[in-house]
Design a protein around this motif. Sequence first.
Motif, PDB file in Angstrom:
ATOM      1  N   THR A  96       4.434   2.364   7.291  1.00 50.77           N
ATOM      2  CA  THR A  96       4.862   2.370   5.889  1.00 50.77           C
ATOM      3  C   THR A  96       3.836   2.980   4.940  1.00 50.77           C
ATOM      4  OG1 THR A  96       6.210   0.413   6.281  1.00 50.77           O
ATOM      5  CG2 THR A  96       5.656   0.911   3.992  1.00 50.77           C
ATOM      6  N   TYR A  97       2.615   2.494   4.970  1.00 54.96           N
ATOM      7  CA  TYR A  97       1.651   2.906   3.941  1.00 54.96           C
ATOM      8  C   TYR A  97       1.113   4.308   4.179  1.00 54.96           C
ATOM      9  CZ  TYR A  97       1.933  -1.782   2.051  1.00 54.96           C
ATOM     10  OH  TYR A  97       2.396  -2.944   1.476  1.00 54.96           O
ATOM     11  N   ALA A  98       0.875   4.674   5.426  1.00 55.56           N
ATOM     12  CA  ALA A  98       0.451   6.050   5.699  1.00 55.56           C
ATOM     13  C   ALA A  98       1.562   7.029   5.331  1.00 55.56           C
ATOM     14  CB  ALA A  98       0.056   6.205   7.161  1.00 55.56           C
ATOM     15  N   THR A  99       2.803   6.653   5.610  1.00 55.77           N
ATOM     16  CA  THR A  99       3.921   7.509   5.227  1.00 55.77           C
ATOM     17  C   THR A  99       4.039   7.592   3.708  1.00 55.77           C
ATOM     18  OG1 THR A  99       5.085   6.954   7.278  1.00 55.77           O
ATOM     19  CG2 THR A  99       6.395   7.922   5.507  1.00 55.77           C
ATOM     20  N   ALA A 100       3.795   6.464   3.026  1.00 55.74           N
ATOM     21  CA  ALA A 100       3.808   6.480   1.559  1.00 55.74           C
ATOM     22  C   ALA A 100       2.782   7.475   1.021  1.00 55.74           C
ATOM     23  CB  ALA A 100       3.533   5.084   1.007  1.00 55.74           C
ATOM     24  N   LEU A 101       1.570   7.455   1.568  1.00 57.36           N
ATOM     25  CA  LEU A 101       0.554   8.407   1.133  1.00 57.36           C
ATOM     26  C   LEU A 101       0.997   9.843   1.393  1.00 57.36           C
ATOM     27  CD1 LEU A 101      -2.907   6.891   2.165  1.00 57.36           C
ATOM     28  CD2 LEU A 101      -1.874   6.980  -0.105  1.00 57.36           C
ATOM     29  N   THR A 117     -13.531   2.528   3.999  1.00 54.45           N
ATOM     30  CA  THR A 117     -14.195   1.536   4.850  1.00 54.45           C
ATOM     31  C   THR A 117     -14.945   2.247   5.975  1.00 54.45           C
ATOM     32  OG1 THR A 117     -12.407   1.271   6.479  1.00 54.45           O
ATOM     33  CG2 THR A 117     -12.243  -0.026   4.443  1.00 54.45           C
ATOM     34  N   PRO A 118     -15.940   1.587   6.548  1.00 56.30           N
ATOM     35  CA  PRO A 118     -16.644   2.238   7.667  1.00 56.30           C
ATOM     36  C   PRO A 118     -15.755   2.464   8.878  1.00 56.30           C
ATOM     37  CG  PRO A 118     -17.417  -0.025   7.367  1.00 56.30           C
ATOM     38  CD  PRO A 118     -16.555   0.305   6.186  1.00 56.30           C
ATOM     39  N   TYR A 119     -14.774   1.606   9.084  1.00 57.32           N
ATOM     40  CA  TYR A 119     -13.989   1.705  10.309  1.00 57.32           C
ATOM     41  C   TYR A 119     -13.034   2.889  10.316  1.00 57.32           C
ATOM     42  CZ  TYR A 119     -16.106  -2.516  11.944  1.00 57.32           C
ATOM     43  OH  TYR A 119     -17.040  -3.416  12.385  1.00 57.32           O
ATOM     44  N   GLU A 179      -3.430   3.142   9.310  1.00 59.53           N
ATOM     45  CA  GLU A 179      -2.389   2.463   8.527  1.00 59.53           C
ATOM     46  C   GLU A 179      -2.980   1.380   7.626  1.00 59.53           C
ATOM     47  OE1 GLU A 179       1.332   0.981   7.067  1.00 59.53           O
ATOM     48  OE2 GLU A 179       0.516   2.929   7.649  1.00 59.53           O
ATOM     49  N   GLU A 180      -3.921   0.604   8.143  1.00 58.79           N
ATOM     50  CA  GLU A 180      -4.514  -0.454   7.327  1.00 58.79           C
ATOM     51  C   GLU A 180      -5.307   0.127   6.162  1.00 58.79           C
ATOM     52  OE1 GLU A 180      -3.973  -3.878   7.546  1.00 58.79           O
ATOM     53  OE2 GLU A 180      -2.385  -2.981   8.765  1.00 58.79           O
ATOM     54  N   LEU A 185      -5.511   1.752   0.277  1.00 63.60           N
ATOM     55  CA  LEU A 185      -5.500   2.821  -0.718  1.00 63.60           C
ATOM     56  C   LEU A 185      -4.300   2.701  -1.658  1.00 63.60           C
ATOM     57  CD1 LEU A 185      -6.575   5.775   1.586  1.00 63.60           C
ATOM     58  CD2 LEU A 185      -7.911   4.833  -0.315  1.00 63.60           C
ATOM     59  N   VAL A 186      -3.125   2.389  -1.104  1.00 66.64           N
ATOM     60  CA  VAL A 186      -1.942   2.216  -1.942  1.00 66.64           C
ATOM     61  C   VAL A 186      -2.109   0.986  -2.833  1.00 66.64           C
ATOM     62  CG1 VAL A 186       0.533   1.703  -1.911  1.00 66.64           C
ATOM     63  CG2 VAL A 186      -0.390   3.447  -0.382  1.00 66.64           C
ATOM     64  N   THR A 187      -2.631  -0.100  -2.277  1.00 76.53           N
ATOM     65  CA  THR A 187      -2.821  -1.336  -3.038  1.00 76.53           C
ATOM     66  C   THR A 187      -3.799  -1.139  -4.191  1.00 76.53           C
ATOM     67  OG1 THR A 187      -2.395  -2.653  -1.049  1.00 76.53           O
ATOM     68  CG2 THR A 187      -3.533  -3.752  -2.861  1.00 76.53           C
ATOM     69  N   LEU A 188      -4.818  -0.322  -3.968  1.00 78.91           N
ATOM     70  CA  LEU A 188      -5.880  -0.144  -4.961  1.00 78.91           C
ATOM     71  C   LEU A 188      -5.620   1.001  -5.931  1.00 78.91           C
ATOM     72  CD1 LEU A 188      -8.925  -0.627  -2.557  1.00 78.91           C
ATOM     73  CD2 LEU A 188      -8.267  -2.163  -4.427  1.00 78.91           C
ATOM     74  N   ARG A 189      -4.490   1.695  -5.788  1.00 76.03           N
ATOM     75  CA  ARG A 189      -4.223   2.828  -6.689  1.00 76.03           C
ATOM     76  C   ARG A 189      -4.244   2.366  -8.146  1.00 76.03           C
ATOM     77  NH1 ARG A 189      -2.524   7.793  -4.913  1.00 76.03           N
ATOM     78  NH2 ARG A 189      -1.300   8.257  -6.770  1.00 76.03           N
ATOM     79  N   GLY A 190      -4.995   3.102  -8.985  1.00 78.85           N
ATOM     80  CA  GLY A 190      -5.117   2.756 -10.390  1.00 78.85           C
ATOM     81  C   GLY A 190      -6.311   1.878 -10.702  1.00 78.85           C
ATOM     82  N   ALA A 191      -6.939   1.305  -9.681  1.00 81.68           N
ATOM     83  CA  ALA A 191      -8.122   0.470  -9.886  1.00 81.68           C
ATOM     84  C   ALA A 191      -9.384   1.307  -9.653  1.00 81.68           C
ATOM     85  CB  ALA A 191      -8.098  -0.717  -8.930  1.00 81.68           C
ATOM     86  N   PRO A 192     -10.487   0.930 -10.294  1.00 81.99           N
ATOM     87  CA  PRO A 192     -11.747   1.642 -10.020  1.00 81.99           C
ATOM     88  C   PRO A 192     -12.223   1.311  -8.615  1.00 81.99           C
ATOM     89  CG  PRO A 192     -12.129  -0.213 -11.491  1.00 81.99           C
ATOM     90  CD  PRO A 192     -10.646  -0.119 -11.316  1.00 81.99           C
ATOM     91  N   VAL A 193     -12.329   2.316  -7.771  1.00 81.67           N
ATOM     92  CA  VAL A 193     -12.619   2.107  -6.354  1.00 81.67           C
ATOM     93  C   VAL A 193     -14.000   2.651  -6.015  1.00 81.67           C
ATOM     94  CG1 VAL A 193     -11.902   2.670  -3.993  1.00 81.67           C
ATOM     95  CG2 VAL A 193     -10.181   2.166  -5.728  1.00 81.67           C
TER      96      VAL A 193
END
Length: 209
Positions: A96-101, A117-119, A179-180, A185-193
């Motif tokens: 889902t999330y990779a496809t969303a991106l 993330t490092p991983y 995917e994780e 990335l989708v969850t944090l969109r719009g936030a200072p990262v």
Amino acid sequence: MNENQLREDMARLCKSLFDRGFSVGSAGNISARVEDGVLITPTNSCLGFLDPARISKLDNDFHHVAGDKPSKEVFLHRAFYDTRPGTGAVVHLHSTYATALSCLSDVDPDDCIPPLTPYVVMRVGRVKLVPYFRPGDARGGDLIRALEGRYAAALLANHGPVVSGKDFISTVYAAEELEETAKLLVTLRGAPVRMLQGQDVAELNKVFG
């Protein structure tokens, strides 16, 4: 690993991916190299209900030699095997999330999964956005070949992720990590990262390869 064991492992881990929502319906296709060819999930098969004995087998020239008819996306897999020496598996999901991106117009096409993330750096590396093509269109293989082996993973625009790796299990893990990270990335969109910096990425690549 012998072929029978690999078939069992493919069915087991594909079911795990399906059960956890990394694929739905008959979406996604996965392959793994054996000594005399490649095993690949059959076309229109569900990753949650694979029969190990019916997984398709291709010879080293990618001719179908056993099992059910192979995935129509076989050209994607072959392009990674042909351009990245040492590739032992390829995992293509519609997670889902990779496809969303892959559907967003403002992702960096040369680094569409940035080093959050490092991983994701350790297990996936830099991810290229590949232009849209119709599923089943052999042009997709040409687009992967044009990357000349520089990327272990790509996002297919408006379609989903495809990841290559040295063996079946580590490639599944890399696809899960992608995917994780996409979910973050989708969850944090719009936030200072705060992303990892160049020296952080260089250190990870030096230590973990």
